[in-house]
Design a protein around this motif. Structure first.
Motif, PDB file in Angstrom:
ATOM      1  N   ASP A 262       9.392  -5.643  -5.056  1.00 20.11           N
ATOM      2  CA  ASP A 262       8.789  -6.968  -5.034  1.00 20.11           C
ATOM      3  C   ASP A 262       7.851  -6.986  -3.833  1.00 20.11           C
ATOM      4  OD1 ASP A 262       8.131  -9.652  -4.714  1.00 20.11           O
ATOM      5  OD2 ASP A 262      10.088 -10.346  -5.385  1.00 20.11           O
ATOM      6  N   ASN A 263       6.571  -6.815  -4.087  1.00 19.52           N
ATOM      7  CA  ASN A 263       5.615  -6.739  -2.991  1.00 19.52           C
ATOM      8  C   ASN A 263       5.442  -8.072  -2.262  1.00 19.52           C
ATOM      9  OD1 ASN A 263       5.222  -4.019  -3.397  1.00 19.52           O
ATOM     10  ND2 ASN A 263       3.319  -4.276  -4.554  1.00 19.52           N
ATOM     11  N   ALA A 264       5.776  -9.158  -2.906  1.00 13.12           N
ATOM     12  CA  ALA A 264       5.696 -10.465  -2.243  1.00 13.12           C
ATOM     13  C   ALA A 264       6.808 -10.619  -1.210  1.00 13.12           C
ATOM     14  CB  ALA A 264       5.774 -11.577  -3.275  1.00 13.12           C
ATOM     15  N   LYS A 265       7.928  -9.955  -1.459  1.00 17.54           N
ATOM     16  CA  LYS A 265       9.077 -10.056  -0.553  1.00 17.54           C
ATOM     17  C   LYS A 265       9.253  -8.815   0.321  1.00 17.54           C
ATOM     18  CE  LYS A 265      11.725 -13.100  -3.609  1.00 17.54           C
ATOM     19  NZ  LYS A 265      12.998 -13.270  -4.372  1.00 17.54           N
ATOM     20  N   ASN A 266       8.398  -7.825   0.138  1.00 14.98           N
ATOM     21  CA  ASN A 266       8.500  -6.572   0.896  1.00 14.98           C
ATOM     22  C   ASN A 266       9.865  -5.901   0.704  1.00 14.98           C
ATOM     23  OD1 ASN A 266       5.976  -7.199   1.845  1.00 14.98           O
ATOM     24  ND2 ASN A 266       6.471  -6.912   4.008  1.00 14.98           N
ATOM     25  N   THR A 267      10.299  -5.827  -0.532  1.00 13.83           N
ATOM     26  CA  THR A 267      11.586  -5.204  -0.807  1.00 13.83           C
ATOM     27  C   THR A 267      11.475  -4.192  -1.941  1.00 13.83           C
ATOM     28  OG1 THR A 267      12.213  -6.955  -2.346  1.00 13.83           O
ATOM     29  CG2 THR A 267      12.931  -7.197  -0.052  1.00 13.83           C
ATOM     30  N   VAL A 268      12.344  -3.209  -1.882  1.00 15.10           N
ATOM     31  CA  VAL A 268      12.500  -2.256  -2.973  1.00 15.10           C
ATOM     32  C   VAL A 268      13.991  -2.107  -3.224  1.00 15.10           C
ATOM     33  CG1 VAL A 268      12.379  -0.268  -1.410  1.00 15.10           C
ATOM     34  CG2 VAL A 268      11.950   0.035  -3.856  1.00 15.10           C
ATOM     35  N   ASP A 269      14.394  -2.186  -4.478  1.00 16.96           N
ATOM     36  CA  ASP A 269      15.800  -2.148  -4.845  1.00 16.96           C
ATOM     37  C   ASP A 269      16.119  -0.912  -5.682  1.00 16.96           C
ATOM     38  OD1 ASP A 269      16.185  -5.750  -5.402  1.00 16.96           O
ATOM     39  OD2 ASP A 269      16.029  -4.557  -3.568  1.00 16.96           O
ATOM     40  N   LEU A 270      17.379  -0.563  -5.675  1.00 14.34           N
ATOM     41  CA  LEU A 270      17.873   0.511  -6.519  1.00 14.34           C
ATOM     42  C   LEU A 270      19.144   0.006  -7.204  1.00 14.34           C
ATOM     43  CD1 LEU A 270      17.387   3.495  -7.366  1.00 14.34           C
ATOM     44  CD2 LEU A 270      19.097   4.107  -5.636  1.00 14.34           C
TER      45      LEU A 270
ATOM     46  N   SER B 285       5.574   3.777  -7.385  1.00 18.56           N
ATOM     47  CA  SER B 285       4.237   3.707  -6.807  1.00 18.56           C
ATOM     48  C   SER B 285       3.999   2.336  -6.174  1.00 18.56           C
ATOM     49  CB  SER B 285       3.184   3.989  -7.877  1.00 18.56           C
ATOM     50  OG  SER B 285       3.299   3.037  -8.924  1.00 18.56           O
ATOM     51  N   ARG B 286       2.883   2.205  -5.480  1.00 21.34           N
ATOM     52  CA  ARG B 286       2.676   1.026  -4.643  1.00 21.34           C
ATOM     53  C   ARG B 286       2.640  -0.285  -5.421  1.00 21.34           C
ATOM     54  NH1 ARG B 286      -2.544  -0.909  -4.100  1.00 21.34           N
ATOM     55  NH2 ARG B 286      -4.146   0.227  -5.250  1.00 21.34           N
ATOM     56  N   ILE B 287       2.159  -0.237  -6.645  1.00 20.10           N
ATOM     57  CA  ILE B 287       2.126  -1.464  -7.434  1.00 20.10           C
ATOM     58  C   ILE B 287       3.311  -1.525  -8.393  1.00 20.10           C
ATOM     59  CG2 ILE B 287       0.733  -2.815  -9.058  1.00 20.10           C
ATOM     60  CD1 ILE B 287      -1.739  -1.639  -7.861  1.00 20.10           C
ATOM     61  N   GLY B 288       3.986  -0.421  -8.542  1.00 21.36           N
ATOM     62  CA  GLY B 288       5.144  -0.365  -9.429  1.00 21.36           C
ATOM     63  C   GLY B 288       4.838   0.144 -10.813  1.00 21.36           C
ATOM     64  N   GLY B 289       3.609   0.649 -10.992  1.00 20.24           N
ATOM     65  CA  GLY B 289       3.245   1.107 -12.321  1.00 20.24           C
ATOM     66  C   GLY B 289       3.846   2.435 -12.709  1.00 20.24           C
ATOM     67  N   SER B 290       4.261   3.215 -11.723  1.00 26.61           N
ATOM     68  CA  SER B 290       4.845   4.527 -11.992  1.00 26.61           C
ATOM     69  C   SER B 290       6.189   4.653 -11.294  1.00 26.61           C
ATOM     70  CB  SER B 290       3.915   5.634 -11.492  1.00 26.61           C
ATOM     71  OG  SER B 290       2.681   5.613 -12.167  1.00 26.61           O
ATOM     72  N   THR B 291       7.160   5.136 -12.031  1.00 28.99           N
ATOM     73  CA  THR B 291       8.481   5.412 -11.462  1.00 28.99           C
ATOM     74  C   THR B 291       8.942   6.794 -11.908  1.00 28.99           C
ATOM     75  OG1 THR B 291       9.598   4.345 -13.334  1.00 28.99           O
ATOM     76  CG2 THR B 291       9.176   2.979 -11.403  1.00 28.99           C
TER      77      THR B 291
ATOM     78  N   SER C 278       0.815  -1.212   0.000  1.00 27.21           N
ATOM     79  CA  SER C 278       0.000   0.000   0.000  1.00 27.21           C
ATOM     80  C   SER C 278       0.848   1.261   0.000  1.00 27.21           C
ATOM     81  CB  SER C 278      -0.937   0.011   1.206  1.00 27.21           C
ATOM     82  OG  SER C 278      -0.211   0.141   2.410  1.00 27.21           O
ATOM     83  N   TYR C 279       2.162   1.123   0.168  1.00 25.23           N
ATOM     84  CA  TYR C 279       3.053   2.272   0.259  1.00 25.23           C
ATOM     85  C   TYR C 279       3.755   2.559  -1.059  1.00 25.23           C
ATOM     86  CZ  TYR C 279       2.786   1.617   5.340  1.00 25.23           C
ATOM     87  OH  TYR C 279       2.354   1.495   6.629  1.00 25.23           O
ATOM     88  N   ALA C 280       3.838   3.818  -1.399  1.00 32.19           N
ATOM     89  CA  ALA C 280       4.818   4.231  -2.400  1.00 32.19           C
ATOM     90  C   ALA C 280       6.173   4.233  -1.716  1.00 32.19           C
ATOM     91  CB  ALA C 280       4.493   5.614  -2.932  1.00 32.19           C
TER      92      ALA C 280
END
Length: 124
Positions: free
Chosen positions: A73-81, A52-58, A31-33
């Motif tokens: 990866d919302n299944a793993k609760n991670t965001v990478d750069l 964005s929360r689903i990854g549709g916008s960057t 639910s978080y950006a």
């Protein structure tokens, strides 16, 4: 409440690559950006990238467009750069941040939760 822990920082030579990762606690990660910000010594914290929360916008800061890629990866609760072609000017502490609204924005005050940061040093 969400807790964020960054990893993947380090020392790299100019032209090299690093991949930062941010692990989030909690069941509402999707639910978080999410955003990445950085702060160099003596400078204000600045926006780097957001998704964005689903990854549709960057969105990316102009200085990193074409070199950095944000993903989640919302299944793993991670965001990478993924950071490529790094020059010394990218040296900074990099922070992961979460915004309660799912809309990606670029201003730090709109992010409620922050990690402790991970140091990225690019040597010339």
């Amino acid at each position: 409440q969400v807790q964020l822990v960054e990893s993947g920082g380090g020392l790299v030579q100019a032209g090299g690559s690093l991949r930062l990762s941010c692990a989030a606690s909690g069941r509402t990660f999707s639910s978080y950006a999410m955003g990445w910000f950085r702060q160099a010594p003596g400078k204000e914290r600045e926006f780097v990238a957001t998704i964005s929360r689903i990854g549709g916008s960057t969105y990316y800061h102009d200085s990193v467009k074409g070199r950095f890629t944000i993903s989640r990866d919302n299944a793993k609760n991670t965001v990478d750069l993924q950071m490529n072609s790094l020059p010394p000017e990218d040296t900074a502490v990099y922070y992961c941040a979460a915004r309660v609204s799912g809309t990606a924005v670029v201003t730090p005050p709109q992010y409620a939760y922050w990690g402790q940061g991970t140091q990225v040093t690019v040597s010339s």
